[in-house]
Design a protein around this motif. Sequence first.
Motif, PDB file in Angstrom:
ATOM      1  N   ARG A 124      -2.402  -2.833  -3.331  1.00  0.00           N
ATOM      2  CA  ARG A 124      -2.074  -3.715  -4.446  1.00  0.00           C
ATOM      3  C   ARG A 124      -1.823  -5.134  -3.968  1.00  0.00           C
ATOM      4  NH1 ARG A 124       0.411   0.724  -4.730  1.00  0.00           N
ATOM      5  NH2 ARG A 124       2.298   0.044  -3.702  1.00  0.00           N
ATOM      6  N   SER A 156       0.824  -1.204   0.000  1.00  0.00           N
ATOM      7  CA  SER A 156       0.000   0.000   0.000  1.00  0.00           C
ATOM      8  C   SER A 156       0.857   1.251   0.000  1.00  0.00           C
ATOM      9  CB  SER A 156      -0.923   0.005   1.220  1.00  0.00           C
ATOM     10  OG  SER A 156      -0.155   0.022   2.405  1.00  0.00           O
ATOM     11  N   THR A 174      -3.851   3.490  -1.915  1.00  0.00           N
ATOM     12  CA  THR A 174      -3.825   2.505  -2.984  1.00  0.00           C
ATOM     13  C   THR A 174      -3.298   1.199  -2.406  1.00  0.00           C
ATOM     14  OG1 THR A 174      -3.416   4.227  -4.622  1.00  0.00           O
ATOM     15  CG2 THR A 174      -2.955   1.966  -5.289  1.00  0.00           C
ATOM     16  N   GLU A 214      -5.150  -3.748  -8.126  1.00  0.00           N
ATOM     17  CA  GLU A 214      -5.094  -2.724  -7.093  1.00  0.00           C
ATOM     18  C   GLU A 214      -6.435  -2.034  -6.968  1.00  0.00           C
ATOM     19  OE1 GLU A 214      -1.928  -0.089  -8.361  1.00  0.00           O
ATOM     20  OE2 GLU A 214      -3.374   1.364  -9.081  1.00  0.00           O
ATOM     21  N   ARG A 215      -6.654  -1.461  -5.786  1.00  0.00           N
ATOM     22  CA  ARG A 215      -7.867  -0.685  -5.507  1.00  0.00           C
ATOM     23  C   ARG A 215      -7.451   0.595  -4.800  1.00  0.00           C
ATOM     24  NH1 ARG A 215     -10.624  -5.681  -3.966  1.00  0.00           N
ATOM     25  NH2 ARG A 215     -11.912  -6.240  -5.718  1.00  0.00           N
ATOM     26  N   ALA A 216      -8.237   1.632  -5.001  1.00  0.00           N
ATOM     27  CA  ALA A 216      -7.973   2.916  -4.355  1.00  0.00           C
ATOM     28  C   ALA A 216      -9.147   3.278  -3.452  1.00  0.00           C
ATOM     29  CB  ALA A 216      -7.748   3.993  -5.401  1.00  0.00           C
ATOM     30  N   TYR A 217      -8.819   3.822  -2.296  1.00  0.00           N
ATOM     31  CA  TYR A 217      -9.804   4.272  -1.314  1.00  0.00           C
ATOM     32  C   TYR A 217      -9.480   5.728  -1.002  1.00  0.00           C
ATOM     33  CZ  TYR A 217     -10.200  -0.770  -0.834  1.00  0.00           C
ATOM     34  OH  TYR A 217     -10.351  -2.106  -1.095  1.00  0.00           O
ATOM     35  N   SER A 218     -10.500   6.569  -1.000  1.00  0.00           N
ATOM     36  CA  SER A 218     -10.235   7.996  -0.836  1.00  0.00           C
ATOM     37  C   SER A 218     -10.942   8.572   0.380  1.00  0.00           C
ATOM     38  CB  SER A 218     -10.648   8.752  -2.101  1.00  0.00           C
ATOM     39  OG  SER A 218     -12.021   8.569  -2.345  1.00  0.00           O
ATOM     40  N   GLU A 246      -5.611   9.487  -0.787  1.00  0.00           N
ATOM     41  CA  GLU A 246      -5.934   8.282  -1.540  1.00  0.00           C
ATOM     42  C   GLU A 246      -4.999   7.163  -1.109  1.00  0.00           C
ATOM     43  OE1 GLU A 246      -7.498   7.987  -5.722  1.00  0.00           O
ATOM     44  OE2 GLU A 246      -5.408   7.337  -6.016  1.00  0.00           O
TER      45      GLU A 246
END
Length: 110
Positions: free
Chosen positions: A23, A5, A21, A74-78, A19
């Motif tokens: 992975r 991350s 990220t 991967e994902r992104a969280y904000s 943000e």
Amino acid sequence: MTLESDVTATPGDGNVEFELTVRNPGDDPVDVTFRSGLKADFAVLEDDREIWRASDGRMFTQALQSETFESDSERAYSGGWPDPTPGYYTVVATLDIMEADVEARTDFSV
């Protein structure tokens, strides 16, 4: 389980956008279970003292939720910090899962 991350902090007009990220660099899928409707949390530190947390004063669903990070995905969280005071800070971003700690941090200034 091996998730990697990193977090970014982008000061803007009257706020700071974060943000996280996450992975999965491995060859196998990774299943995670979130403790609640909160997926990622962001805490702002000033001189190692927490001064703001995104989840403070908020309510989240109290249901376990599962997600799978496929291989090489991967994902992104904000999140965002409204009305920050000018200064030098560290943001600590945490993926709120049961399996293992996934955390990233970075320094930033406003």
